[in-house]
Design a protein around this motif. Structure first.
Motif, mmCIF file in Angstrom:
data_model
loop_
_atom_site.group_PDB
_atom_site.id
_atom_site.type_symbol
_atom_site.label_atom_id
_atom_site.label_comp_id
_atom_site.label_asym_id
_atom_site.label_seq_id
_atom_site.Cartn_x
_atom_site.Cartn_y
_atom_site.Cartn_z
ATOM 1 N N ARG A 97 29.192 42.428 39.978
ATOM 2 C CA ARG A 97 28.920 43.878 40.103
ATOM 3 C C ARG A 97 29.279 44.355 41.508
ATOM 4 O O ARG A 97 29.886 45.408 41.686
ATOM 5 C CB ARG A 97 27.453 44.165 39.777
ATOM 6 N N ASP A 98 28.927 43.535 42.512
ATOM 7 C CA ASP A 98 29.225 43.937 43.893
ATOM 8 C C ASP A 98 30.734 43.958 44.130
ATOM 9 O O ASP A 98 31.267 44.832 44.808
ATOM 10 C CB ASP A 98 28.568 42.957 44.876
ATOM 11 N N ILE A 99 31.409 42.958 43.556
ATOM 12 C CA ILE A 99 32.870 42.904 43.734
ATOM 13 C C ILE A 99 33.526 44.127 43.091
ATOM 14 O O ILE A 99 34.366 44.790 43.695
ATOM 15 C CB ILE A 99 33.446 41.609 43.119
ATOM 16 N N LYS A 100 33.099 44.434 41.872
ATOM 17 C CA LYS A 100 33.715 45.554 41.143
ATOM 18 C C LYS A 100 33.543 46.866 41.912
ATOM 19 O O LYS A 100 34.435 47.701 41.942
ATOM 20 C CB LYS A 100 33.093 45.707 39.745
ATOM 21 N N LYS A 101 32.388 46.986 42.591
ATOM 22 C CA LYS A 101 32.142 48.232 43.353
ATOM 23 C C LYS A 101 33.178 48.379 44.461
ATOM 24 O O LYS A 101 33.635 49.472 44.782
ATOM 25 C CB LYS A 101 30.739 48.174 43.992
ATOM 26 N N ARG A 102 33.584 47.246 45.048
ATOM 27 C CA ARG A 102 34.473 47.303 46.213
ATOM 28 C C ARG A 102 35.948 47.298 45.816
ATOM 29 O O ARG A 102 36.815 47.687 46.588
ATOM 30 C CB ARG A 102 34.192 46.107 47.138
ATOM 31 N N VAL A 123 31.210 39.377 30.824
ATOM 32 C CA VAL A 123 31.805 40.466 30.028
ATOM 33 C C VAL A 123 31.080 41.774 30.343
ATOM 34 O O VAL A 123 31.695 42.796 30.640
ATOM 35 C CB VAL A 123 31.705 40.152 28.518
ATOM 36 N N GLN A 124 29.755 41.681 30.384
ATOM 37 C CA GLN A 124 28.933 42.868 30.658
ATOM 38 C C GLN A 124 29.259 43.436 32.044
ATOM 39 O O GLN A 124 29.316 44.649 32.238
ATOM 40 C CB GLN A 124 27.458 42.453 30.622
ATOM 41 N N ASP A 125 29.505 42.530 33.001
ATOM 42 C CA ASP A 125 29.777 42.970 34.373
ATOM 43 C C ASP A 125 31.213 43.436 34.574
ATOM 44 O O ASP A 125 31.587 43.820 35.672
ATOM 45 C CB ASP A 125 29.485 41.815 35.359
ATOM 46 N N GLY A 126 32.019 43.347 33.520
ATOM 47 C CA GLY A 126 33.380 43.876 33.629
ATOM 48 C C GLY A 126 34.423 42.878 34.079
ATOM 49 O O GLY A 126 35.458 43.256 34.641
#
Ligand SMILES: Cc1ncsc1CCOP(=O)(O)O
Ligand SMILES: C=C1C=NC(C)=NC1=N
Ligand SMILES: [Mg+2]
Length: 211
Positions: A97-102, A123-126
């Motif tokens: 989640r933190d990676i996807k934000k950045r 999968v849930q975290d993208g």
């Protein structure tokens, strides 16, 4: 973003995975037909800071010239600094989640996962793909856990995971087909290519058994 075919022969290497000049090793692997590359500078004698960044930049140029996706292992800052095509995170690394934000939406984000729960969470975290393993015994990753075998790929597929999956760990020409047959979209390989006397030939031989 990567398409499924690009996961077919997913080479991973850092400077301590080969006795050759890393740039020469990568050029030979590209010649041999790898479809994706991950820069994984980790463990004994791994380069750090500017040395790591400079090597990453040189390897990224080789990938860019060849049209091969360039993925960075673990190091989100480096991946962002370089404008890498993707980042790979282990279960113990920065939470997805933190990676996807950045990371911009165009960045491929991969996660290591070997259980149904880890896969479903990813999968849930993208996550865009999963790395499952170790498939077979490996001495490349010091803290590798016990091999789980290609059955794990089959289990993930039977659990309804449709994300691209690459198997990783102890994969070579003699067992790559079993990983594909279990439902993987590709195989991730370090030493079967990086430590081969003829790196180009090793990559080509793997391509020949994959498809
Ligand atoms: C990074 C990693 N993750 C699970 S096994 C492994 C090492 C794979 O190296 P090799 O292909 O030489 O067995
Ligand atoms: C641990 C890992 C698992 N899978 C992939 C693709 N890369 C890694 N570094
Ligand atoms: Mg990791």
């Amino acid at each position: 973003m990567m398409n499924k075919e690009q996961y077919l022969l997913y080479f991973i290497m850092g400077s301590n995975n080969t006795d050759k000049d890393p740039e020469e090793a990568l050029r030979e692997a590209v010649q041999g037909g790898i479809t994706c590359f991950q820069f994984r500078e980790k463990g004994e004698d791994a380069r750090e800071a500017s040395g790591k960044k400079e090597l990453a930049q040189r390897l990224q140029v080789i990938c860019r010239e060849a049209g091969v996706p360039f993925i960075v292992n673990d190091d989100v800052d480096l991946a962002l600094e370089l404008g890498a095509d993707g980042i790979h995170a282990g279960q113990e690394d920065t939470p997805l989640r933190d990676i996807k934000k950045r990371c911009s939406g165009s960045m491929t984000v991969g996660v290591s996962a070997k259980t149904k729960a880890e896969a479903e969470q990813a999968v849930q975290d993208g996550a865009d793909y999963l790395g499952a393993g170790p498939m077979f015994a490996t001495s490349t990753k010091e803290d590798a856990e016990a091999p789980v075998g290609p059955e794990t790929v089959r289990m993930l597929r039977q659990s309804g995971i449709t994300l691209p999956i690459v198997g990783i760990g102890g994969i070579g020409t003699e067992n790559a087909a079993s990983v594909m047959e279990a439902g993987a979209d590709g195989v991730s390989v370090i030493s079967a290519i990086s430590r081969a006397p003829d790196i180009q030939q090793a990559a080509q031989s793997l391509r020949n058994v994959l498809r």
